[in-house]
Design an enzyme around this catalytic site. Structure first.
Site, PDB file in Angstrom:
ATOM      1  N   GLU A  29     -48.004  68.394  86.259  1.00  0.00           N
ATOM      2  CA  GLU A  29     -48.303  67.893  84.920  1.00  0.00           C
ATOM      3  C   GLU A  29     -49.801  67.972  84.669  1.00  0.00           C
ATOM      4  OE1 GLU A  29     -46.752  63.970  85.406  1.00  0.00           O
ATOM      5  OE2 GLU A  29     -44.803  64.767  85.921  1.00  0.00           O
ATOM      6  N   LEU A  58     -43.081  66.789  82.116  1.00  0.00           N
ATOM      7  CA  LEU A  58     -43.204  65.547  82.871  1.00  0.00           C
ATOM      8  C   LEU A  58     -41.853  65.233  83.507  1.00  0.00           C
ATOM      9  CD1 LEU A  58     -44.959  62.556  81.159  1.00  0.00           C
ATOM     10  CD2 LEU A  58     -43.571  62.392  83.204  1.00  0.00           C
ATOM     11  N   GLU A  60     -40.858  64.752  87.586  1.00  0.00           N
ATOM     12  CA  GLU A  60     -41.276  64.902  88.975  1.00  0.00           C
ATOM     13  C   GLU A  60     -40.180  65.494  89.856  1.00  0.00           C
ATOM     14  OE1 GLU A  60     -41.900  62.257  87.117  1.00  0.00           O
ATOM     15  OE2 GLU A  60     -44.087  62.161  87.084  1.00  0.00           O
ATOM     16  N   GLN A  82     -49.001  63.167  89.941  1.00  0.00           N
ATOM     17  CA  GLN A  82     -50.238  62.529  89.494  1.00  0.00           C
ATOM     18  C   GLN A  82     -50.626  61.277  90.272  1.00  0.00           C
ATOM     19  OE1 GLN A  82     -49.741  62.198  85.222  1.00  0.00           O
ATOM     20  NE2 GLN A  82     -50.713  64.190  84.965  1.00  0.00           N
ATOM     21  N   PHE A  83     -49.636  60.519  90.691  1.00  0.00           N
ATOM     22  CA  PHE A  83     -49.912  59.307  91.474  1.00  0.00           C
ATOM     23  C   PHE A  83     -48.781  59.116  92.477  1.00  0.00           C
ATOM     24  CE2 PHE A  83     -52.287  58.583  87.591  1.00  0.00           C
ATOM     25  CZ  PHE A  83     -53.483  58.050  88.055  1.00  0.00           C
ATOM     26  N   HIS A 129     -50.052  53.263  90.803  1.00  0.00           N
ATOM     27  CA  HIS A 129     -51.249  54.100  90.827  1.00  0.00           C
ATOM     28  C   HIS A 129     -52.087  53.812  92.069  1.00  0.00           C
ATOM     29  CE1 HIS A 129     -49.967  54.046  86.637  1.00  0.00           C
ATOM     30  NE2 HIS A 129     -50.641  55.150  86.455  1.00  0.00           N
TER      31      HIS A 129
END
Lengths: 326, 343
Positions: A29, A58, A60, A82-83, A129
């Site tokens: 992403e 988006l 995963e 991303q996290f 996060h």
């Protein structure tokens, strides 16, 4: 040799890998036009084009599954999640497919993919996060798990991970991304996988950990040195397969071990190291194994975060406790 | 279980639930819509300021520009209807009637926040207001929303659950899994795609092959309409129709509400994926609050009356900001609370 942060070192390694091997693709992403949420893929789209740097929807689970398919056909996909908290959605693909492709096909197919994701706390972000979820993946045979502890190690280990013929979960400590710079030689030299790195030698107590907490371990070792205690600092670097031999050798000398990780205590990966010490290492031990970890709680918000993460003071205190025995 | 539930009798549709031919807002409704949207706008502006001052940790996703969506939706809901959304959630909380001070104090991580300073911007809940979060995993709350709707169906009440998610989330697999399930079971679920045109830095046309998100439920026979989300009256009208459909036991309903966020995805968004002109055009030509203001003026609402609303909103937000800075930090012992009930 230019100084680089960890995030710049990751970018350098990705560019190097793409340059040397046309099979390497980067996907995820916002990895293309935006250069990644942390800018770890900055400049790759301009340099290698949209055919090799793919902005994905988006999703995963689909990103991981797509990577398995690409890898099965001989590509070397490097996917970014991303996290770490978003990487849990990939566990089905990583466990049921990526990690088992070699076994299921009796070696006729392999899965040379890398799933990169930032991990760990200390960046004042909530929950997913800031997760240290490595233990959710360490019980998956067939999946290699690699964690760098500095820019230079990030560069070398990522290159090794991309060149590796099997799937690698590559965990990048978020709080190290821009925490420091060090000289990184962009010469394509990889660091060895499946090996601990002894970052500081010492004969009194072994400090064993990985990722961002290695910085606290080094600071603790410095503080202990001022008290006349020689601590050995071991960066585990590859969690699975674990280089237990190096840890056992170190504890064979020191007889004392402090295991450090940000993840919660119970069934954290430190428990596996402690089990190794309680097995083949038992007769070397002069003191109970110490573990300095996050508590068994959900990763809290910034104002409580410092109470959860292993601190230099907690590591030093654990080492002192260990030294009181025998 | 489904068999048992089949035998339960669904509640009667409410008298006011049918979508009237003329569902335009009354003067009082316009006043309320204006006030509620303005409260969200001013709250978010203040949150942005506090973030800039380093008082808000973690991430912070502002709702500025999208206010008409939640306000128009909420005005069509009734007592007991549930709301669940993702992480751009401050507006949803305020719209459900949660207190500004509790939301702001959660942003600053203080003990007085809705999650006692442990949830932050993305994780707040209110059982009293039937607000079920505040969720950080993109798209994952959609299945939860189906579950909330299932509970209504199972209990045979006439409540509906509104599940909000973004255009980015609309591509997650479990969104489609939830669509199938909700249609199969005829759940009273309103799925709202807040299409603000960008999933982080990826525009909707680069992220989905579907050219009409309102049709995303079509394979399962779910009705869906696209709505101008910069017009609170249009949102309200569509919401009323959706609510009536669900309350009548006809199953789920999809709304694609076309909106726009003026600020970045989060506070650390470099915003390279769109032009300043694009943002400016939306602000100057389509702003929902300006639109409401014009409408109120046309309805003869005086400048003084509007100023009174502005002042009231400003006072609420200021009080919330003060509280969010004076409320104590959570005690370190809070770290160990609410993990499990000890046996």
């Amino acid at each position: 040799m230019a100084d680089a942060t960890l995030v710049e070192a990751i970018d350098l390694a990705l560019a190097r890998a793409m340059q040397e091997d046309a099979r390497v693709l980067v996907l995820g992403e916002d990895v293309g036009r935006d250069g990644g949420v942390f800018r770890a893929t900055d400049g790759l789209l301009a340099r290698f084009g949209p055919g090799r740097v793919l902005d994905t929807p988006l999703a995963e689970g689909a990103i991981a599954g797509l990577s398995v398919g690409l890898a099965a056909q001989g590509f070397r996909p490097v996917a970014e999640i991303q996290f770490m908290g978003f990487a849990y959605a990939t566990i089905d693909q990583m466990l049921n497919h990526a990690a088992r492709l070699r076994t299921r096909t009796r070696g006729r197919l392999s899965c040379p993919m890398v799933l990169r994701t930032p991990c760990g706390g200390g960046v004042h972000a909530p929950e997913h996060h800031s997760e240290s979820g490595e233990a959710c993946f360490t019980n998956i045979p067939g999946l290699r798990i690699v964690v760098p502890s500095s820019p230079r190690r990030g560069y070398g280990l990522l290159l090794a991970a991309i060149r590796d013929p099997d799937p690698v979960l590559f965990l990048e400590p978020t709080r190290l991304y821009r925490a420091m710079r060090e000289p990184v030689s962009d010469d394509g030299t990889a660091l060895p996988l499946d090996q601990c790195a002894i970052l500081r030698e010492g004969g009194d107590v072994a400090l064993v950990g990985w990722g961002a907490v290695v910085r606290e371990m080094l600071a603790a070792a410095q503080q202990l040195a001022e008290e006349g205690v020689a601590a050995e600092v071991i960066d585990v670097a590859t969690l699975v397969p674990l280089d237990a031999a190096s840890i056992l050798a170190s504890v064979g000398t020191t007889g004392r071990c402090v295991i450090c990780h940000e993840a919660p205590l119970t069934a954290g990966f430190g428990a596996e190291i402690a089990a190794q010490l309680a097995g083949p290492g038992l007769l070397s031990l002069l003191a109970p194994v110490e573990r300095v970890t996050g508590w068994d709680v959900v990763m809290p918000l910034p104002r409580l975060e410092r109470h959860d993460m292993p601190s230099v003071a907690r590591i030093v205190a654990a080492a002192r406790r260990s030294l009181r025995h025998g | 279980m489904a068999q048992a539930a089949d035998t339960k009798k669904r509640g009667k549709p409410r008298a006011n639930a049918s979508a009237g031919a003329n569902s335009g807002l009354t003067r009082d409704e316009w006043l309320k819509a204006y006030r509620d949207m303005l409260l969200i706008r001013r709250f978010e502006e203040k949150a942005g300021q506090l973030y800039g001052m380093g008082l808000i940790g973690g991430f912070c996703h502002l709702y500025i520009g999208q206010e008409a969506v939640v306000v128009g939706m909420q005005m069509a809901l009734g007592e007991g209807d549930e709301v669940i959304t993702s992480y751009r959630d401050h507006g949803h909380m305020l719209a459900t009637g949660m207190e500004a001070r509790g939301v702001m104090a959660e942003l600053t991580g203080r003990a007085g926040g809705y999650s006692h300073g442990k949830g932050g911007s993305m994780h707040m809940f209110s059982k009293e207001k039937n607000f079920f979060g505040g969720h950080g995993i993109v798209g994952a709350q959609v299945s939860l929303g189906a579950g909330l709707a299932f509970s209504n169906w199972y209990r045979g009440n006439d409540r509906v659950c509104v599940t909000y998610f973004g255009d980015g989330a609309a591509n997650q697999g479990q969104v489609f899994e939830s669509f199938n399930l909700a249609n199969l079971m005829k759940l009273p679920a309103i799925f709202v795609i807040e299409n603000n045109k960008y999933g982080m830095g990826t525009s909707v046309d680069r992220a989905t092959a579907s050219r009409d998100l309102s049709r995303n439920g079509a394979p399962w026979g779910m009705p869906g309409v696209a709505v101008d989300g910069m017009d609170v009256e249009a949102v309200h009208e569509a919401a009323r129709a959706a609510v009536a459909h669900c309350r009548a036991g006809k199953g789920p309903y999809l709304l694609e509400i076309k909106t726009y966020r003026y600020r970045g995805h989060s506070m650390s968004d470099p915003g390279k994926y769109r032009t300043r002109e694009e943002i400016q055009k939306m602000r100057s030509e389509h702003d929902c609050i300006e639109g409401a203001r014009h409408r109120l003026e046309a309805l003869g609402v005086s400048e003084a009356e509007l100023k009174k609303i502005d002042d009231e909103v400003k006072a609420i937000v200021q009080e919330a900001a003060d509280f969010a800075q004076s409320s104590p930090e959570p005690d370190p012992s809070e770290l160990w609370t609410d993990i499990l009930v000890e046996g």
